[in-house]
Design a protein around this motif. Sequence first.
Motif, mmCIF file in Angstrom:
data_model
loop_
_atom_site.group_PDB
_atom_site.id
_atom_site.type_symbol
_atom_site.label_atom_id
_atom_site.label_comp_id
_atom_site.label_asym_id
_atom_site.label_seq_id
_atom_site.Cartn_x
_atom_site.Cartn_y
_atom_site.Cartn_z
ATOM 1 N N GLN A 23 62.315 -46.349 101.625
ATOM 2 C CA GLN A 23 61.690 -46.552 100.320
ATOM 3 C C GLN A 23 60.443 -47.433 100.435
ATOM 4 O O GLN A 23 59.406 -47.138 99.850
ATOM 5 C CB GLN A 23 62.682 -47.189 99.337
ATOM 6 N N GLU A 24 60.553 -48.504 101.208
ATOM 7 C CA GLU A 24 59.418 -49.415 101.387
ATOM 8 C C GLU A 24 58.239 -48.733 102.067
ATOM 9 O O GLU A 24 57.089 -48.923 101.674
ATOM 10 C CB GLU A 24 59.851 -50.651 102.194
ATOM 11 N N LYS A 25 58.509 -47.957 103.102
ATOM 12 C CA LYS A 25 57.433 -47.324 103.871
ATOM 13 C C LYS A 25 56.763 -46.180 103.108
ATOM 14 O O LYS A 25 55.551 -45.991 103.236
ATOM 15 C CB LYS A 25 57.967 -46.794 105.210
ATOM 16 N N VAL A 26 57.537 -45.452 102.329
ATOM 17 C CA VAL A 26 56.979 -44.320 101.601
ATOM 18 C C VAL A 26 56.244 -44.766 100.355
ATOM 19 O O VAL A 26 55.214 -44.214 100.004
ATOM 20 C CB VAL A 26 58.085 -43.284 101.252
ATOM 21 N N HIS A 27 56.744 -45.806 99.695
ATOM 22 C CA HIS A 27 56.165 -46.248 98.430
ATOM 23 C C HIS A 27 55.285 -47.472 98.587
ATOM 24 O O HIS A 27 55.287 -48.346 97.740
ATOM 25 C CB HIS A 27 57.277 -46.539 97.407
ATOM 26 N N LYS A 28 54.523 -47.555 99.657
ATOM 27 C CA LYS A 28 53.624 -48.690 99.895
ATOM 28 C C LYS A 28 52.623 -48.839 98.774
ATOM 29 O O LYS A 28 52.045 -47.936 98.300
ATOM 30 C CB LYS A 28 52.869 -48.521 101.216
ATOM 31 N N HIS A 65 53.644 -39.072 120.750
ATOM 32 C CA HIS A 65 53.371 -37.659 120.449
ATOM 33 C C HIS A 65 53.615 -37.355 118.967
ATOM 34 O O HIS A 65 52.793 -36.710 118.312
ATOM 35 C CB HIS A 65 54.253 -36.768 121.329
ATOM 36 N N LEU A 66 54.737 -37.830 118.431
ATOM 37 C CA LEU A 66 55.085 -37.546 117.041
ATOM 38 C C LEU A 66 54.216 -38.319 116.056
ATOM 39 O O LEU A 66 54.012 -37.877 114.925
ATOM 40 C CB LEU A 66 56.569 -37.821 116.802
ATOM 41 N N GLN A 67 53.685 -39.455 116.493
ATOM 42 C CA GLN A 67 52.783 -40.221 115.632
ATOM 43 C C GLN A 67 51.557 -39.383 115.285
ATOM 44 O O GLN A 67 51.067 -39.409 114.155
ATOM 45 C CB GLN A 67 52.363 -41.526 116.313
ATOM 46 N N LYS A 68 51.082 -38.598 116.248
ATOM 47 C CA LYS A 68 49.923 -37.731 116.012
ATOM 48 C C LYS A 68 50.234 -36.699 114.935
ATOM 49 O O LYS A 68 49.399 -36.425 114.069
ATOM 50 C CB LYS A 68 49.503 -37.048 117.313
ATOM 51 N N ILE A 123 51.483 -38.938 106.680
ATOM 52 C CA ILE A 123 52.779 -39.489 106.300
ATOM 53 C C ILE A 123 53.200 -40.564 107.298
ATOM 54 O O ILE A 123 52.784 -40.534 108.456
ATOM 55 C CB ILE A 123 53.876 -38.408 106.187
ATOM 56 N N PRO A 124 54.025 -41.498 106.851
ATOM 57 C CA PRO A 124 54.465 -42.542 107.786
ATOM 58 C C PRO A 124 55.494 -42.025 108.791
ATOM 59 O O PRO A 124 56.337 -41.195 108.453
ATOM 60 C CB PRO A 124 55.093 -43.599 106.865
ATOM 61 N N LEU A 125 55.380 -42.521 110.012
ATOM 62 C CA LEU A 125 56.407 -42.322 111.037
ATOM 63 C C LEU A 125 57.239 -43.591 111.042
ATOM 64 O O LEU A 125 56.697 -44.692 111.202
ATOM 65 C CB LEU A 125 55.787 -42.098 112.410
ATOM 66 N N ILE A 126 58.540 -43.446 110.849
ATOM 67 C CA ILE A 126 59.435 -44.597 110.758
ATOM 68 C C ILE A 126 60.441 -44.548 111.896
ATOM 69 O O ILE A 126 61.393 -43.774 111.849
ATOM 70 C CB ILE A 126 60.178 -44.615 109.396
ATOM 71 N N TRP A 138 56.377 -33.105 103.661
ATOM 72 C CA TRP A 138 57.336 -34.183 103.894
ATOM 73 C C TRP A 138 56.719 -35.503 103.470
ATOM 74 O O TRP A 138 55.509 -35.682 103.553
ATOM 75 C CB TRP A 138 57.726 -34.227 105.379
ATOM 76 N N ASP A 139 57.563 -36.423 103.041
ATOM 77 C CA ASP A 139 57.100 -37.744 102.625
ATOM 78 C C ASP A 139 57.131 -38.750 103.762
ATOM 79 O O ASP A 139 56.442 -39.761 103.707
ATOM 80 C CB ASP A 139 57.944 -38.264 101.453
ATOM 81 N N ALA A 140 57.939 -38.483 104.778
ATOM 82 C CA ALA A 140 58.032 -39.376 105.938
ATOM 83 C C ALA A 140 58.693 -38.634 107.090
ATOM 84 O O ALA A 140 59.419 -37.659 106.889
ATOM 85 C CB ALA A 140 58.824 -40.637 105.600
ATOM 86 N N LEU A 141 58.431 -39.124 108.281
ATOM 87 C CA LEU A 141 59.067 -38.632 109.499
ATOM 88 C C LEU A 141 59.838 -39.791 110.108
ATOM 89 O O LEU A 141 59.251 -40.816 110.453
ATOM 90 C CB LEU A 141 58.008 -38.114 110.482
ATOM 91 N N LEU A 142 61.157 -39.632 110.193
ATOM 92 C CA LEU A 142 61.999 -40.647 110.846
ATOM 93 C C LEU A 142 62.159 -40.276 112.305
ATOM 94 O O LEU A 142 62.224 -39.094 112.651
ATOM 95 C CB LEU A 142 63.393 -40.699 110.207
ATOM 96 N N LEU A 143 62.261 -41.283 113.140
ATOM 97 C CA LEU A 143 62.420 -41.073 114.573
ATOM 98 C C LEU A 143 63.723 -41.708 115.030
ATOM 99 O O LEU A 143 63.877 -42.931 114.975
ATOM 100 C CB LEU A 143 61.233 -41.678 115.327
#
Length: 104
Positions: free
Chosen positions: A99-104, A66-69, A76-79, A51-56
């Motif tokens: 897009q901003e968080k994944v393509h830093k 918990h999910l940040q771990k 990958i970023p947790l957003i 996965w490229d990111a985890l959205l919450l």
Amino acid sequence: MKILLACGGGMSSSILAENLVAEAKKQGDNDFMMEATGTEEVSLKMQQDNWDALLLAPQVSFRKEHLQKDADSYGIPLIPIEGILYTPMGIPDLYKLIQEKVHK
């Protein structure tokens, strides 16, 4: 781009996922893929795929620590999604945030 959405497993998350995929296509991003899953299944889903990111979702924000771990262990970023972005009107801004968080 593959995004995993951690939610309570309800209907609103599926609708959000569909709307985000539609927004991505509107922006010319035909490779955007999203899957919604309950917070208890995030670890398993992350083991099964890249996965490229985890959205919450806002309704499960209490699970952030918990999910940040999990997100950190896969690099990958947790957003976290703010409530205002968890609406049909917020979809374009949420897509931009991803897009901003994944393509830093």
